[in-house]
Design a protein around this motif. Structure first.
Motif, PDB file in Angstrom:
ATOM      1  N   ALA A 154       0.841  -1.200   0.000  1.00 54.85           N
ATOM      2  CA  ALA A 154       0.000   0.000   0.000  1.00 54.85           C
ATOM      3  C   ALA A 154       0.872   1.244   0.000  1.00 54.85           C
ATOM      4  CB  ALA A 154      -0.904   0.001   1.222  1.00 54.85           C
ATOM      5  N   SER A 155       0.501   2.228  -0.827  1.00 52.06           N
ATOM      6  CA  SER A 155       1.292   3.458  -0.911  1.00 52.06           C
ATOM      7  C   SER A 155       0.372   4.661  -0.975  1.00 52.06           C
ATOM      8  CB  SER A 155       2.181   3.418  -2.162  1.00 52.06           C
ATOM      9  OG  SER A 155       2.957   4.593  -2.272  1.00 52.06           O
ATOM     10  N   GLY A 156       0.661   5.654  -0.134  1.00 50.82           N
ATOM     11  CA  GLY A 156      -0.138   6.870  -0.119  1.00 50.82           C
ATOM     12  C   GLY A 156      -0.782   7.084   1.231  1.00 50.82           C
ATOM     13  N   GLY A 157      -0.363   8.115   1.949  1.00 49.23           N
ATOM     14  CA  GLY A 157      -0.982   8.448   3.221  1.00 49.23           C
ATOM     15  C   GLY A 157      -0.470   7.681   4.418  1.00 49.23           C
ATOM     16  N   VAL A 158       0.590   6.895   4.262  1.00 52.67           N
ATOM     17  CA  VAL A 158       1.114   6.097   5.370  1.00 52.67           C
ATOM     18  C   VAL A 158       2.436   6.700   5.831  1.00 52.67           C
ATOM     19  CG1 VAL A 158       1.767   3.802   6.161  1.00 52.67           C
ATOM     20  CG2 VAL A 158       0.055   4.049   4.351  1.00 52.67           C
ATOM     21  N   ALA A 159       2.495   7.061   7.115  1.00 54.17           N
ATOM     22  CA  ALA A 159       3.705   7.695   7.632  1.00 54.17           C
ATOM     23  C   ALA A 159       4.179   7.109   8.949  1.00 54.17           C
ATOM     24  CB  ALA A 159       3.482   9.196   7.818  1.00 54.17           C
ATOM     25  N   ASP A 160       3.422   6.164   9.513  1.00 53.65           N
ATOM     26  CA  ASP A 160       3.795   5.629  10.819  1.00 53.65           C
ATOM     27  C   ASP A 160       3.305   4.189  10.969  1.00 53.65           C
ATOM     28  OD1 ASP A 160       1.034   5.870  11.309  1.00 53.65           O
ATOM     29  OD2 ASP A 160       1.276   7.792  12.329  1.00 53.65           O
ATOM     30  N   GLY A 161       3.525   3.629  12.151  1.00 51.99           N
ATOM     31  CA  GLY A 161       3.149   2.243  12.384  1.00 51.99           C
ATOM     32  C   GLY A 161       1.656   2.016  12.451  1.00 51.99           C
ATOM     33  N   TYR A 162       0.903   3.048  12.787  1.00 49.34           N
ATOM     34  CA  TYR A 162      -0.553   2.932  12.793  1.00 49.34           C
ATOM     35  C   TYR A 162      -1.068   2.795  11.360  1.00 49.34           C
ATOM     36  CZ  TYR A 162       0.317   4.550  17.501  1.00 49.34           C
ATOM     37  OH  TYR A 162       0.809   4.662  18.782  1.00 49.34           O
ATOM     38  N   GLY A 163      -0.469   3.563  10.458  1.00 48.59           N
ATOM     39  CA  GLY A 163      -0.813   3.416   9.045  1.00 48.59           C
ATOM     40  C   GLY A 163      -0.417   2.062   8.502  1.00 48.59           C
ATOM     41  N   ALA A 171      -0.321  -0.741  10.236  1.00 49.21           N
ATOM     42  CA  ALA A 171      -1.318  -1.688  10.747  1.00 49.21           C
ATOM     43  C   ALA A 171      -2.600  -1.616   9.924  1.00 49.21           C
ATOM     44  CB  ALA A 171      -1.604  -1.407  12.221  1.00 49.21           C
ATOM     45  N   ALA A 172      -3.018  -0.395   9.580  1.00 53.87           N
ATOM     46  CA  ALA A 172      -4.219  -0.240   8.763  1.00 53.87           C
ATOM     47  C   ALA A 172      -4.043  -0.864   7.388  1.00 53.87           C
ATOM     48  CB  ALA A 172      -4.550   1.246   8.626  1.00 53.87           C
ATOM     49  N   ALA A 173      -2.880  -0.665   6.782  1.00 54.96           N
ATOM     50  CA  ALA A 173      -2.625  -1.224   5.454  1.00 54.96           C
ATOM     51  C   ALA A 173      -2.680  -2.746   5.480  1.00 54.96           C
ATOM     52  CB  ALA A 173      -1.260  -0.755   4.942  1.00 54.96           C
ATOM     53  N   LEU A 174      -2.103  -3.334   6.513  1.00 51.26           N
ATOM     54  CA  LEU A 174      -2.134  -4.800   6.616  1.00 51.26           C
ATOM     55  C   LEU A 174      -3.559  -5.294   6.862  1.00 51.26           C
ATOM     56  CD1 LEU A 174       0.912  -4.482   6.543  1.00 51.26           C
ATOM     57  CD2 LEU A 174       1.076  -6.079   8.459  1.00 51.26           C
ATOM     58  N   ALA A 175      -4.322  -4.546   7.649  1.00 47.51           N
ATOM     59  CA  ALA A 175      -5.715  -4.928   7.908  1.00 47.51           C
ATOM     60  C   ALA A 175      -6.559  -4.865   6.645  1.00 47.51           C
ATOM     61  CB  ALA A 175      -6.318  -4.026   8.979  1.00 47.51           C
ATOM     62  N   LEU A 176      -6.204  -3.973   5.726  1.00 51.58           N
ATOM     63  CA  LEU A 176      -6.966  -3.805   4.487  1.00 51.58           C
ATOM     64  C   LEU A 176      -6.573  -4.804   3.403  1.00 51.58           C
ATOM     65  CD1 LEU A 176      -6.915   0.085   4.368  1.00 51.58           C
ATOM     66  CD2 LEU A 176      -8.953  -1.335   4.651  1.00 51.58           C
ATOM     67  N   GLY A 177      -5.555  -5.600   3.667  1.00 50.19           N
ATOM     68  CA  GLY A 177      -5.199  -6.641   2.714  1.00 50.19           C
ATOM     69  C   GLY A 177      -3.819  -6.531   2.108  1.00 50.19           C
ATOM     70  N   ALA A 178      -3.060  -5.499   2.467  1.00 52.40           N
ATOM     71  CA  ALA A 178      -1.689  -5.386   1.970  1.00 52.40           C
ATOM     72  C   ALA A 178      -0.761  -6.273   2.791  1.00 52.40           C
ATOM     73  CB  ALA A 178      -1.222  -3.933   2.035  1.00 52.40           C
ATOM     74  N   GLY A 179       0.409  -6.528   2.238  1.00 55.74           N
ATOM     75  CA  GLY A 179       1.443  -7.259   2.965  1.00 55.74           C
ATOM     76  C   GLY A 179       2.580  -6.359   3.381  1.00 55.74           C
ATOM     77  N   ALA A 180       2.483  -5.067   3.046  1.00 54.26           N
ATOM     78  CA  ALA A 180       3.488  -4.069   3.435  1.00 54.26           C
ATOM     79  C   ALA A 180       2.941  -2.702   3.090  1.00 54.26           C
ATOM     80  CB  ALA A 180       4.818  -4.305   2.714  1.00 54.26           C
ATOM     81  N   ALA A 181       3.608  -1.681   3.589  1.00 65.19           N
ATOM     82  CA  ALA A 181       3.285  -0.305   3.223  1.00 65.19           C
ATOM     83  C   ALA A 181       4.537   0.365   2.689  1.00 65.19           C
ATOM     84  CB  ALA A 181       2.731   0.474   4.411  1.00 65.19           C
ATOM     85  N   GLN A 182       4.334   1.266   1.738  1.00 63.26           N
ATOM     86  CA  GLN A 182       5.435   2.052   1.194  1.00 63.26           C
ATOM     87  C   GLN A 182       5.416   3.439   1.839  1.00 63.26           C
ATOM     88  OE1 GLN A 182       7.117   2.029  -3.044  1.00 63.26           O
ATOM     89  NE2 GLN A 182       5.624   3.672  -3.149  1.00 63.26           N
ATOM     90  N   PHE A 183       6.575   3.846   2.336  1.00 60.92           N
ATOM     91  CA  PHE A 183       6.722   5.128   3.028  1.00 60.92           C
ATOM     92  C   PHE A 183       7.594   6.035   2.178  1.00 60.92           C
ATOM     93  CE2 PHE A 183       5.801   1.929   6.123  1.00 60.92           C
ATOM     94  CZ  PHE A 183       5.092   2.542   7.145  1.00 60.92           C
ATOM     95  N   GLY A 184       7.009   7.127   1.692  1.00 56.04           N
ATOM     96  CA  GLY A 184       7.776   8.080   0.915  1.00 56.04           C
ATOM     97  C   GLY A 184       8.064   9.337   1.699  1.00 56.04           C
ATOM     98  N   THR A 185       7.024  10.105   1.992  1.00 50.99           N
ATOM     99  CA  THR A 185       7.188  11.396   2.656  1.00 50.99           C
ATOM    100  C   THR A 185       7.898  11.252   3.999  1.00 50.99           C
ATOM    101  OG1 THR A 185       5.204  12.185   1.538  1.00 50.99           O
ATOM    102  CG2 THR A 185       5.958  13.440   3.426  1.00 50.99           C
ATOM    103  N   ARG A 186       7.613  10.194   4.750  1.00 53.69           N
ATOM    104  CA  ARG A 186       8.283   9.992   6.038  1.00 53.69           C
ATOM    105  C   ARG A 186       9.805   9.912   5.847  1.00 53.69           C
ATOM    106  NH1 ARG A 186       9.218  10.964  11.255  1.00 53.69           N
ATOM    107  NH2 ARG A 186      10.888  11.825   9.997  1.00 53.69           N
TER     108      ARG A 186
END
Length: 323
Positions: A175-184, A186-201
């Motif tokens: 998942a990419s977009g709007g994720v900047a921390d560990g809470y994001g 967790a949300a990405a994994l709950a929505l079906g992703a296996g990881a999140a991409q962090f750019g702005t952070r």
């Protein structure tokens, strides 16, 4: 890194943590940031988009020599000289290739044949389905909150990720977009992703190669301080400044396309990232800039994300559900 969070993406890529550092032109167009993230257990990504062959060659060698952990190269397929870049990558055999802005059949057989895991960036369920049919190993799903080039349809990451997961239920997703921390995360994994991409952070990291003024602009931004401008011209999301104000004025007044194109092209990401012109340059960043409050070493950012993820999961396990 002693912590491990096992997911479909960590298994696919051979990394300890479902944390992917976005390939960001200038910010990760050298080895410093990608090496730091990969050494910390995530996936560091070299941004090949603006790089010359000689600079990319040196950076690839530094990555190979600097860590035994997996790392990636991000290649926008539309860039000038993309074929020459692919020739170089085929020689150097990066563990992971993340391709965008083009069809996956152009590179898949070549790179999968040398053992490179191939991820493709998508912004619609239809493109996700086509990429999976072509044989990609995984997908990066980019929603409207993302910095740089968000999807033209402007569907949020939360909705888009669920739509893509329903369309392609078995492929590993990032998942990419709007994720900047560990809470994001967790949300990405709950929505079906296996990881999140962090750019702005990671823009606001010690190892990020952008100008200090750029980093300060990210830290100072609120969640409503970015704008999308340049629709029909290669739309970007950037922190509000003189450039975005001028573009917004022209777009809202219905000004001539040629004038808008000139203003859009006269301002560059390089102006901001390399020269520190945060007034007239393109200070590309996502809405998650409003969640970034400091500049930290990349390894510390990774460790903080892991702790926040653990806190989020613990909070989710606490409530009981009456049925």
């Amino acid at each position: 890194m002693s912590s491990r969070i096992a997911t479909s993406v960590t298994s696919l890529l051979g990394i300890d943590l479902p944390i992917v550092q976005a390939g960001m032109s200038w910010a990760s167009s050298d080895s410093a940031l990608p090496l730091a993230v990969s050494r910390a257990g995530g996936l560091g990504v070299v941004a090949a988009g603006p790089m010359r062959i000689g600079d990319l060659t040196r950076t690839l060698d530094e990555m190979a020599d600097g860590t035994d952990a997996p790392w990636a190269v991000n290649l926008p397929l539309y860039r000038a000289g993309a074929e020459e870049i692919m020739d170089l990558l085929a020689e150097r055999r990066p563990p992971v290739l993340i391709a965008s802005q083009g069809g996956p059949r152009r590179y898949l057989r070549r790179f999968q044949g040398i053992g490179t895991t191939c991820l493709h960036v998508v912004a619609t369920p239809e493109h996700a389905s086509k990429a999976v049919d072509a044989g990609v190993d995984g997908l990066v799903v980019v929603g409207a909150e993302a910095g740089g080039h968000p999807p033209p349809a402007m569907v949020t990451t939360q909705v888009l990720l669920r739509a893509v997961r329903k369309t392609v239920p078995d492929i590993p997703l990032i998942a990419s977009g709007g994720v900047a921390d560990g809470y994001g995360l967790a949300a990405a994994l709950a929505l079906g992703a296996g990881a999140a991409q962090f750019g702005t952070r990671f823009l606001a990291s010690a190892e990020s190669a952008v100008h200090p003024a750029y980093k300060r602009a990210v830290v100072a931004a609120g969640v409503d301080h970015t704008r999308t401008v340049g629709r029909g011209l290669g739309m970007i999301r950037a922190i509000s400044n003189d450039f975005t104000a001028r573009m917004t004025e022209l777009e809202e007044s219905g000004s001539d396309l040629q004038l808008r194109r000139k203003i859009f092209q006269d301002s560059t990401l390089r102006d901001a990232a390399v020269h520190g012109d945060i007034c007239k340059g393109k200070v590309e960043a996502g809405q998650s800039a409003g969640l970034v409050d400091d500049v930290l070493p990349a390894a510390e950012i990774v460790a903080r994300i892991v702790q926040e993820y653990a806190d989020a999961v613990a909070r989710l396990q606490a409530p009981s559900v009456d049925t």
